[in-house]
Scaffold this active site. Sequence first.
Site, PDB file in Angstrom:
ATOM      1  CE1 TYR A 264      13.601  -3.886   3.908  1.00  0.00           C
ATOM      2  CE2 TYR A 264      13.298  -1.602   4.549  1.00  0.00           C
ATOM      3  CZ  TYR A 264      13.846  -2.549   3.704  1.00  0.00           C
ATOM      4  OH  TYR A 264      14.633  -2.150   2.673  1.00  0.00           O
TER       5      TYR A 264
ATOM      6  CG  ASP B 283       5.774  -2.887   6.165  1.00  0.00           C
ATOM      7  OD1 ASP B 283       5.225  -3.402   5.171  1.00  0.00           O
ATOM      8  OD2 ASP B 283       6.964  -2.523   6.170  1.00  0.00           O
TER       9      ASP B 283
ATOM     10  NE  ARG C  28       8.718  19.089  -4.749  1.00  0.00           N
ATOM     11  CZ  ARG C  28       8.255  20.289  -4.363  1.00  0.00           C
ATOM     12  NH1 ARG C  28       7.417  20.370  -3.359  1.00  0.00           N
ATOM     13  NH2 ARG C  28       8.641  21.388  -4.979  1.00  0.00           N
TER      14      ARG C  28
ATOM     15  CE  LYS D 143      11.045  -4.723  -1.222  1.00  0.00           C
ATOM     16  NZ  LYS D 143      10.991  -4.532   0.218  1.00  0.00           N
TER      17      LYS D 143
HETATM   18  C1  LIG Z   1      11.408  -3.612   1.160  1.00  0.00           C
HETATM   19  C2  LIG Z   1      10.601  -3.317   2.340  1.00  0.00           C
HETATM   20  C3  LIG Z   1      10.425  -2.012   2.796  1.00  0.00           C
HETATM   21  C4  LIG Z   1      11.125  -0.831   2.161  1.00  0.00           C
HETATM   22  O1  LIG Z   1      10.693  -0.619   0.850  1.00  0.00           O
HETATM   23  P1  LIG Z   1      11.610   0.103  -0.280  1.00  0.00           P
HETATM   24  O2  LIG Z   1      10.701   0.115  -1.459  1.00  0.00           O
HETATM   25  O3  LIG Z   1      12.824  -0.755  -0.465  1.00  0.00           O
HETATM   26  O4  LIG Z   1      11.945   1.448   0.235  1.00  0.00           O
HETATM   27  C5  LIG Z   1       9.611  -1.809   3.893  1.00  0.00           C
HETATM   28  N1  LIG Z   1       9.002  -2.837   4.529  1.00  0.00           N
HETATM   29  C6  LIG Z   1       9.165  -4.117   4.126  1.00  0.00           C
HETATM   30  C7  LIG Z   1       8.483  -5.204   4.870  1.00  0.00           C
HETATM   31  C8  LIG Z   1       9.968  -4.406   3.029  1.00  0.00           C
HETATM   32  O5  LIG Z   1      10.132  -5.670   2.654  1.00  0.00           O
END
Ligand SMILES: *Cc1c(COP(=O)(O)O)cnc(C)c1O
Length: 396
Positions: A109, A181, A56, A206
Amino acid sequence: MASNTETILVHEGQHFNSTAAVTAPIFQTSTYIADSDPAEYIKAATEAKHPYFYHRHGNPTNSQVAAVVAKLEKTEDALVFATGMAAISAAILAIVKSGDHIVAQLAHYSGTAIFFKEFLADYGITVTAVDQTDTAAFARAIQANTKLIYIETPSNPNLNITDLKAVGELARQRGILSMVDNTFASPINQTPRDFGIDVIVHSATKYLGGHSDLTAGIVCGSKDYITKVWKRSVALGASLAPMDSWLLLRGLKTLNLRVKQINTNALQLAEFLDQHPKIKSVSYPGLSNHPQHELAARQMKGFSGMICIEVDGQDEEQAFKNAQSLINNLNIFINAASLGGVESLIVHPASMWGGHHTKAQKEISGITMGMLRISVGIEHATDLVDDLDQALRKLG
Ligand SMILES: *Cc1c(COP(=O)(O)O)cnc(C)c1O
């Protein structure tokens, strides 16, 4: 170490691999043998991200991944998490406390929007959401207790653009932290530090991972700030598992190649869809008819693989039916949530988020019944265009 993206992706952080293996091993262990010197052991237990104490707290591969992404995002340090939402929530909770205020966007998101609306409210943290395309709105929303400006560009799913330079300058002048983000762009297409943004967060699930085979998140920022985030992370506990970290490291090696191909494919697809009579509108920042194309071109090196389209129909009901038929008629595009992988995906945002967002919320974030979100993959562009073409022909 070299400073070119291609080389960073392959070699950065290699010193975290203390073995002779060319490829980092998977450190599939929860704990590490203590140093026989108690002073050293105390140091391992308290030092942020120590890679050889307890999972952790840190893991060598997690450190290597963080080093690669920090270098790409031009920040001093970074910290990996089990998911993007774990990264985003820890990054925000390292800044705000009860009584504080955040300026954010109308379109985010959905997980982030829910975190702002339903979670932070319960802890006495307020959020003002502004239209990201109205740069002056960010300044107007700032209050005496504002601690954070949180943005997302391009935003999910509409692909609206936020002016990174304007927000970076505003935050610096007011002594407020700025956070973006950067998931949709990836650091290949956009490096927000160049425009003065303090903190960059990613869903590494992603583009960074890129193969739809893991979930992960990352926060990039100054060393001091990442230490604060690490303290939150140790308390919240969403550490990235060793195997997923290893897969992420492997995925990162081809990030540049994948994103370049995706940029090229997406532009070709967006141009095809834009001239198609059965498509009402196409939102892609790389098209010159995107209302913020010039801003996008100023702050992005490529326009990424996310395309948002509106299928035509005489009313909402018909548009929804046509959108669903289009999805069902496709052979190559896979109907699934998520994005940024090697395979092209398509999804109906109003259905995907229908259970979480009220009708009003969907309207505020600009989600309509005929809307489809496409994540373009690395397949041959001609095959993708042909697949959309045959599926559109079948619509009534
Ligand atoms: C998918 C996504 C998230 C969240 O990510 P997870 O890995 O699913 O927790 C946050 N911001 C954007 C723009 C996303 O596409």
